[in-house]
Design a protein around this motif. Structure first.
Motif, short mmCIF file in Angstrom:
data_model
loop_
_atom_site.label_atom_id
_atom_site.label_comp_id
_atom_site.label_asym_id
_atom_site.label_seq_id
_atom_site.Cartn_x
_atom_site.Cartn_y
_atom_site.Cartn_z
N LEU A 294 -12.40 6.75 -5.72
CA LEU A 294 -11.82 5.83 -6.70
C LEU A 294 -12.79 5.62 -7.86
O LEU A 294 -12.41 5.60 -9.03
N LEU B 283 -9.25 1.51 2.88
CA LEU B 283 -9.75 2.82 2.46
C LEU B 283 -11.08 3.10 3.15
O LEU B 283 -11.83 2.17 3.45
N LYS C 77 -9.39 -2.56 -0.64
CA LYS C 77 -10.46 -1.63 -0.24
C LYS C 77 -10.59 -1.49 1.27
O LYS C 77 -10.97 -0.42 1.76
N LYS D 95 -4.95 -2.67 -7.77
CA LYS D 95 -4.44 -3.09 -6.45
C LYS D 95 -5.23 -2.42 -5.32
O LYS D 95 -5.55 -3.05 -4.32
N LEU D 96 -5.54 -1.15 -5.52
CA LEU D 96 -6.30 -0.43 -4.49
C LEU D 96 -7.67 -1.07 -4.31
O LEU D 96 -8.18 -1.17 -3.20
N LYS D 97 -8.22 -1.49 -5.45
CA LYS D 97 -9.54 -2.14 -5.37
C LYS D 97 -9.47 -3.41 -4.50
O LYS D 97 -10.38 -3.70 -3.74
N ILE E 144 -4.28 8.31 -11.07
CA ILE E 144 -3.94 6.94 -10.63
C ILE E 144 -3.79 6.06 -11.86
O ILE E 144 -4.64 6.10 -12.76
N ASP F 116 -2.21 0.47 -10.25
CA ASP F 116 -2.45 0.85 -8.87
C ASP F 116 -3.94 0.81 -8.55
O ASP F 116 -4.35 0.43 -7.46
N LEU G 49 0.83 -1.20 0.00
CA LEU G 49 0.00 0.00 0.00
C LEU G 49 0.87 1.26 0.00
O LEU G 49 0.55 2.25 -0.65
N GLU H 23 -13.08 7.55 0.23
CA GLU H 23 -11.97 7.24 -0.67
C GLU H 23 -12.40 6.21 -1.73
O GLU H 23 -11.99 6.27 -2.88
N LYS I 68 -2.22 6.77 -3.83
CA LYS I 68 -3.54 6.71 -3.21
C LYS I 68 -4.45 7.82 -3.76
O LYS I 68 -3.97 8.84 -4.24
N LEU J 95 1.81 2.41 -3.39
CA LEU J 95 0.76 2.72 -4.36
C LEU J 95 0.42 4.21 -4.31
O LEU J 95 0.55 4.85 -3.28
#
Ligand SMILES: Nc1nc2c(ncn2[C@@H]2O[C@H](COP(=O)(O)OP(=O)(O)OP(=O)(O)O)[C@@H](O)[C@H]2O)c(=O)[nH]1
Ligand SMILES: [Mg+2]
Length: 576
Positions: free
Chosen positions: A560, A552, A549, A544-546, A537, A541, A444, A556, A449, A447
């Protein structure tokens, strides 16, 4: 000759909760209530005929007439596992009594007992012991336990009920077990009966035996018929040095018969041990001294003296093989090999002290879908370490050990040992969770954000080269190096530097108001005061953020989505 064998009943539970005391009491009462010679005791087990049990319970109208000859009680020590009470396809015990000190409640070995009874699907009842220690308890040995409870003061009745329901609640919450005080149960096969007892005063013990017989009913259908001439089958409970005899084996025989001079086979790690019985011993119930016997019939326990048994491991299966030596040998070894695991697939390494504990730990790991590379018996050695180090996935560079010594270590290998089986599994799962979190945090950190900012009107310090302007972080965060895009998805600039109250900062988060330097743009041309900009973004990334989750917050996550909508105006498959 055919006969019905005794039901085997193990007494299990936490250290010092009173297993031995209860068994001693039952035995003492049984001896007192019967003619000499009816009760036999062998190693840590006691065989009590049902006629004697009926006699003890004769004042209880509910006692059932049962055809089974008796109950073979096995005592188990709480500090070590009772895991050796396994046999092929299950538990050597048909039923169990789980002893819980009512003043202490559920403890580690109580949990271990429940886990193991469950994994072998062994039905059990609960003896809620040491009720006499409830402050102010008045013992009355002349009446039954229910009558005695009724006669206690209201405060004590409430105290007992409170303790019982704490237990019921915990069993329900942690194990989804439906337990209830025995007199409030109508079907012993569906609910778990709790019998308040005192091993000290004997209160509740007749009721405990009565409920046991109720549970035993369930087994009348079961194949308890054995051929008493059949070659005996059993398991090694303990390998012991006995005075004057050298190494001896304490064995439980659950089928057939065992005689002096019989040729027996005992499972081994590499190969089976073949030996001949030199002598058989049972303790005399009165003198408690060992006495020689020529023959024993299942179900019972016996001490065996024979040559070449020094290397025998507890938990190993044993069979008489005066004939069919090779066939029986193969059969026994197949059973042992069925428990040991040796694969080249990825997974953890498991080491325990006996065959029974190995099977029990493997069962618990399998229930939780934890993959095992190798499972065997013995201390943790160089080989184990070498094999663990070679695991590609660091989450598998793990050795789980029960009741063994750590003879070798390595900083890259996580070793978890305990003498409570379920604790090993618990600790491994906690470690795994923590390691995964560490890894995710690390990921994280690298990444980009999500962040959403607004250029504040009337705060432009410089138009361009670079443009410097006050901004507010509306959602998420921004940091130096982040690219910024506008609502149409055009990447127009980046964050070169930031200042808060005259000091340089690397990062700003929601609600922060800071001054930001942005190259390549002129305020009033590509970007305007009051305009909203987003951190750009990249697709990687974003994906990966998904997946992460849970790190977040809702705003946030919504941000996204907003970014994705902007991006998909250009490329409808973006981030999918
Ligand atoms: N007051 C009271 N003491 C009890 C009772 N039952 C057992 N004890 C005492 O508790 C202690 C432990 O009892 P044990 O029967 O040895 O316990 P255990 O469960 O067999 O213990 P391990 O074999 O070590 O696991 C002894 O001091 C007993 O006298 C009871 O009902 N009331
Ligand atoms: Mg004991």
């Amino acid at each position: 000759m055919e006969k019905l064998r005794s039901l085997v009943c193990t007494v299990v539970g936490h250290v010092d909760h009173g297993k031995t005391t209860i068994l001693d009491r039952i035995r003492g009462t049984a001896v007192a209530a019967s003619e000499a010679g009816l009760i036999t005791q062998c190693i840590s087990c006691t065989n009590i005929p049902f006629s004697v049990i009926e006699n003890i319970c004769k004042n209880l109208s509910q006692i059932k007439k049962i055809k089974i000859p008796g109950l073979l009680f096995l005592d188990t020590p709480g500090h070590a596992s009772f895991t050796n009470l396994r046999k092929r396809g299950g538990n050597i015990a048909d039923i169990a009594i789980l002893v819980i000190d009512i003043n202490e409640g559920i403890k580690p070995q109580t949990r271990e007992s429940i886990e193991i009874l469950r994994s072998y699907k062994t039905p059990f009842i609960i003896a809620a012991n040491k009720i006499d220690l409830i402050n102010g308890w008045h013992s009355d040995k002349k009446v039954g336990i229910l009558e005695s409870i009724k006669k206690q003061s209201e405060r004590i009745r409430e105290e007992l009920d409170k303790k019982l329901y704490e237990l019921v609640g915990e069993l329900n919450k942690d194990y989804n077990l439906n337990a209830e005080r025995f007199d409030r149960i109508d079907d012993y096969t569906k609910q778990i009966a709790i019998i308040p007892v005192s091993g000290k005063t004997s209160e509740g013990l007749p009721e405990l035996l009565m409920v046991l017989t109720g549970l035993a009913q369930k087994f009348l259908e079961k194949e308890l018929k054995i051929d008493t001439n059949k070659p005996g089958r059993g398991i090694v409970l303990e390998v012991k040095e006995s005075k004057g005899l050298g190494t001896t084996l304490d064995v439980i025989i659950y089928d057939g018969c065992l005689k002096k001079n019989d040729q027996i086979i005992i499972g081994g790690l590499d190969e089976a041990v073949v030996t001949k019985i030199k002598a058989l011993f049972e303790p005399d119930i009165k003198s408690k001294k060992l006495k020689n016997v020529d023959k024993v019939i299942a179900a019972t326990g016996v001490k065996i003296n024979a040559p070449n048994i020094e290397e025998v491991i507890s938990g190993m299966p044993l069979a008489v093989a005066n004939e069919n030596l090779e066939k029986t040998k193969k059969e026994i070894q197949k059973e042992v090999e069925g428990i040991l695991i040796e694969t080249d697939k990825e997974g953890v390494i498991v080491k325990t002290d006996s065959l029974g504990s190995l099977e029990a730990l493997i069962n618990l790991l399998k229930e939780r879908n934890i993959s095992i590379r190798r499972a065997s018996i013995g201390d943790i050695n160089k080989n184990d370490i070498a094999e663990a180090v070679s695991e590609e996935n660091k989450f598998n560079r793990v050795i789980l050990g029960f009741n063994i010594k750590i003879k070798e270590e390595n900083k890259d290998v996580k070793i978890i040992t305990s003498n409570v089986i379920y604790k090993i599994v618990e600790e491994y799962e906690a470690w795994l969770k923590n390691e995964e979190k560490k890894l995710e945090d690390e990921n994280l950190k690298n990444l980009t954000k999500p962040g959403k900012i607004q250029l504040l009107a009337g705060t432009v310090f410089r138009q361009n080269n670079p443009a410097i302007c006050g901004v507010e972080v509306l959602i998420g965060r921004i940091k130096i190096g982040d690219e910024l895009m506008n609502k149409s998805g055009e990447v127009i600039t980046e964050i070169k530097s930031m200042q808060s109250e005259g000091e340089g900062v690397n990062e700003a988060k929601r609600s922060d108001k800071i001054a930001v330097a942005m190259p390549h743009v002129t305020i009033g041309r590509q970007v305007n005061e009051g305009e909203i900009l987003y951190v750009n973004i990249n697709e990687d990334d974003f994906r990966k953020l998904k997946d992460m989750k849970r790190f977040l917050n809702n705003d946030e996550i919504n941000l996204l989505k907003e970014v994705a909508i902007i991006k998909r105006k250009e490329n409808s498959m973006w981030g999918l």
